[in-house]
Design an enzyme around this catalytic site. Structure first.
Site, short mmCIF file in Angstrom:
data_model
loop_
_atom_site.label_atom_id
_atom_site.label_comp_id
_atom_site.label_asym_id
_atom_site.label_seq_id
_atom_site.Cartn_x
_atom_site.Cartn_y
_atom_site.Cartn_z
N LEU A 126 0.88 -0.78 0.32
CA LEU A 126 0.25 0.28 0.24
C LEU A 126 0.49 1.02 0.33
O LEU A 126 2.08 0.91 1.06
CB LEU A 126 -0.48 -0.07 1.42
CG LEU A 126 -0.60 0.62 2.23
CD1 LEU A 126 0.23 0.88 2.52
CD2 LEU A 126 -1.48 -0.30 3.50
N ALA A 163 9.88 13.76 -12.38
CA ALA A 163 11.23 14.06 -11.50
C ALA A 163 10.43 14.95 -10.28
O ALA A 163 9.36 16.20 -10.67
CB ALA A 163 11.52 15.00 -12.80
N CYS A 211 8.98 4.22 3.33
CA CYS A 211 9.45 2.70 3.02
C CYS A 211 10.58 3.21 1.87
O CYS A 211 11.84 2.33 1.82
CB CYS A 211 8.36 2.59 1.80
SG CYS A 211 7.60 1.47 3.22
N1 LIG Z 1 3.97 2.94 5.32
C1 LIG Z 1 4.19 2.58 4.97
O1 LIG Z 1 3.53 2.86 3.47
C2 LIG Z 1 4.52 1.29 4.83
C3 LIG Z 1 3.40 0.14 3.37
C4 LIG Z 1 4.15 -0.68 3.22
C5 LIG Z 1 4.67 -1.86 4.00
N2 LIG Z 1 5.32 -0.83 5.63
C6 LIG Z 1 6.05 -1.75 6.35
O2 LIG Z 1 5.22 -1.84 6.99
C7 LIG Z 1 5.79 -2.09 8.37
C8 LIG Z 1 5.18 -0.99 9.12
O3 LIG Z 1 5.33 0.29 8.88
P1 LIG Z 1 4.12 1.40 9.75
O4 LIG Z 1 4.44 2.76 8.41
O5 LIG Z 1 2.90 1.37 9.65
O6 LIG Z 1 4.90 1.27 10.80
P2 LIG Z 1 4.92 2.71 12.11
O7 LIG Z 1 6.52 3.10 12.63
O8 LIG Z 1 3.42 3.35 12.01
O9 LIG Z 1 3.60 1.95 13.42
C9 LIG Z 1 3.97 0.86 13.56
C10 LIG Z 1 3.12 0.27 15.28
O10 LIG Z 1 3.76 -0.67 15.60
C11 LIG Z 1 3.84 -0.80 17.05
N3 LIG Z 1 4.93 -1.92 18.28
C12 LIG Z 1 6.05 -1.16 17.63
N4 LIG Z 1 6.50 -2.48 18.66
C13 LIG Z 1 5.65 -3.35 18.68
C14 LIG Z 1 5.32 -4.98 19.40
N5 LIG Z 1 6.70 -4.89 20.24
N6 LIG Z 1 4.28 -4.87 19.97
C15 LIG Z 1 3.22 -4.47 19.43
N7 LIG Z 1 3.52 -3.06 18.27
C16 LIG Z 1 4.50 -2.53 18.48
C17 LIG Z 1 4.37 1.04 17.08
O11 LIG Z 1 3.48 1.58 18.77
C18 LIG Z 1 3.20 1.70 16.19
O12 LIG Z 1 1.91 2.16 16.81
C19 LIG Z 1 6.90 -1.17 8.35
O13 LIG Z 1 8.23 -2.65 8.67
C20 LIG Z 1 7.96 -1.03 6.75
O14 LIG Z 1 8.56 -0.71 5.86
C21 LIG Z 1 5.07 0.39 5.65
#
Ligand SMILES: NC(=O)c1ccc[n+]([C@@H]2O[C@H](COP(=O)([O-])OP(=O)(O)OC[C@H]3O[C@@H](n4cnc5c(N)ncnc54)[C@H](O)[C@@H]3O)[C@@H](O)[C@H]2O)c1
Length: 441
Positions: free
Chosen positions: A158, A257, A265
């Protein structure tokens, strides 16, 4: 199905609400009480178009709730998605400490005789994480992988800003289950989604995610290099990109550009794959160049500004910045190019007045400097400015008329870092309009 979502950030909360919308029962777990409380009151802790409405609906219907209690969430669920953050280590690889900690909490919540569960890593991670790190942690529970539980990797593609739409109508769903039973359970979660499903092993799924983002980032760095060439030659990169993108083998997507890619990400995913390639002793020149090109691209805005001002120094000059978020429609400023641009302006002695419609709160944590003034009004930022850089192409900034820039600014120079404005609108005006990849004809 009964689903637990571990981590309620951009990916976790969107995944949870969308699965709830599809009719599943979802329990979201986070370690932050405030987030849990907000979700239970149907207030999203993050800004994402359409999320508040959907959260309200699913919480009201009793299909989504949040908790701090792993035991309750894990025991009630057949499938558990780990959606915690994976920030970068300084060497570029992804830090899996939150993934490990989530897996440890899940293992502690496992109970002998429990119904079969699949633990699915949705977080983007280094190749091998699901099989070599998450699975062994879960096995410490004394339960048996393949018998009591399965593991899998299901990368998320996403985009923030259009996250709900992307989640509900993806181009593809990649499922990396470690056995047939896990594959099937994960696939069942996606019943009713109209997207092709690719079934692979967990490590391949992890690499697919990193390679996809690296390719898109490479396309951006590529067109930015073409933009810099076009500027010098006196051509317009927009027309070049249009012509190139009409080739279906290339496509016009990710050929705009600008000042470079940012966000939570692309930068970290490209670095992770590059670092992995180095560790494997198969360094990738393309990944390296993608990263290098993106480091210098934001500073082109400052170079254009100085050239237009015909000044070597920006000392004591009042400069306006429009936008901090790494792209419009999000409050996310992680690795946003606004940060190096503002840092460089401040280092050169400029006085920076800056604004963003939703990312102000997040940006306040990024830079603190007596010469940086964060203001909510566009007018207050533009007034008396000797140059303005458009960093994020929010709609409200695209709507600013040439007359407004003229009226408010001391020296009406507009550097369009995102090719957001119609060049023609400025031709008749006295605003000095410069844009990335727009050479003087
Ligand atoms: N943001 C994007 O657009 C996107 C898109 C695709 C993939 N990703 C990947 O998805 C993953 C999450 O990204 P995000 O942007 O949602 O991160 P984020 O930092 O917004 O959210 C992570 C959440 O996890 C919680 N958390 C941390 N440790 C925890 C634990 N032990 N138990 C329960 N909750 C815990 C945090 O409090 C936070 O609310 C990453 O690996 C990212 O690379 C992100």
């Amino acid at each position: 199905m009964k689903i637990a979502i571990i981590g309620t950030g951009y990916v976790g909360l969107v995944t949870g609400t969308c699965f709830a919308k599809k009719g599943h029962d979802v329990i979201c777990v986070d370690v932050i009480q405030e987030k849990v409380d907000m979700i239970n009151q149907a207030i999203p802790p993050i800004y994402e178009e359409g999320l508040e409405e959907l959260l309200k609906q699913t919480v009201k219907e009793g299909r989504l709730k949040a908790t701090l209690d792993f035991k309750e969430a894990i025991q009630k669920s057949e499938i558990i998605f780990i959606c915690v953050g994976t920030p970068s280590f300084s060497n570029g690889l992804l830090d899996d400490k939150y993934v490990r900690s989530a897996a440890t909490s899940i293992a502690q919540a496992f109970q002998e005789g429990q119904e079969y569960k699949v633990v699915v890593v949705k977080s983007t991670c280094n190749p091998g994480t699901t099989t070599d790190i998450v699975k062994p942690i879960l096995e410490k529970s004394k339960l048996t992988s393949g018998k009591d539980f399965g593991v899998g990797m299901n990368p998320e593609f996403l985009r923030e800003g259009v996250a709900l739409k992307d989640f509900l109508a993806p181009d593809r769903i990649v499922i990396g289950g470690n056995d047939e039973r896990s594959q099937q359970l994960i696939a069942k979660t996606y019943e009713g989604f109209e997207a092709p499903i690719l079934q692979v092993d967990p490590t391949t799924a992890e690499i697919i995610k990193l390679a996809s983002n690296s390719f898109l980032a490479m396309k951006i760095s590529f067109i930015n290099e073409i933009a810099n060439i076009a500027e010098k030659i006196g051509s317009d990169v927009s027309s070049i990109a249009q012509g190139v993108g009409m080739d279906e083998r290339i496509s016009n997507k990710f050929l705009r550009a600008g000042l470079g890619y940012g966000g939570s990400c692309f930068p970290k995913d490209v670095s992770a794959l590059y670092q992995k390639s180095k560790e494997l002793n198969v360094p990738s020149k393309l990944l390296e160049a993608t990263i290098e090109a993106n480091k210098i691209q934001p500073l082109r805005a400052i170079k254009l500004l100085k050239e237009t001002l015909e000044e070597e120094s920006l000392k004591d000059k009042r400069i306006a910045i429009l936008g901090f978020a790494f792209k419009p429609d999000t409050d996310d400023v992680r690795d946003a190019v606004s940060v190096p641009i503002i840092e460089k302006l401040l280092a050169e002695g400029a006085i920076v007045y800056a604004t963003d419609p939703v990312a102000m709160k997040n940006f306040k944590k990024e830079i603190e400097n007596e010469n940086l003034h964060l203001l909510s009004s566009i007018e207050d930022v533009l007034i008396s400015a000797e140059g303005c850089i458009l960093v994020t192409e929010w709609k409200e900034y695209k709507d600013i008329s040439p007359a407004k820039f003229l009226e408010l600014m001391k020296n009406p120079i507009l550097i369009d870092g995102r090719r957001a404005y119609e060049h023609d609108r400025f031709i008749e005006s006295d605003v000095k309009y410069k844009a990335i990849g727009l050479g003087n004809k």
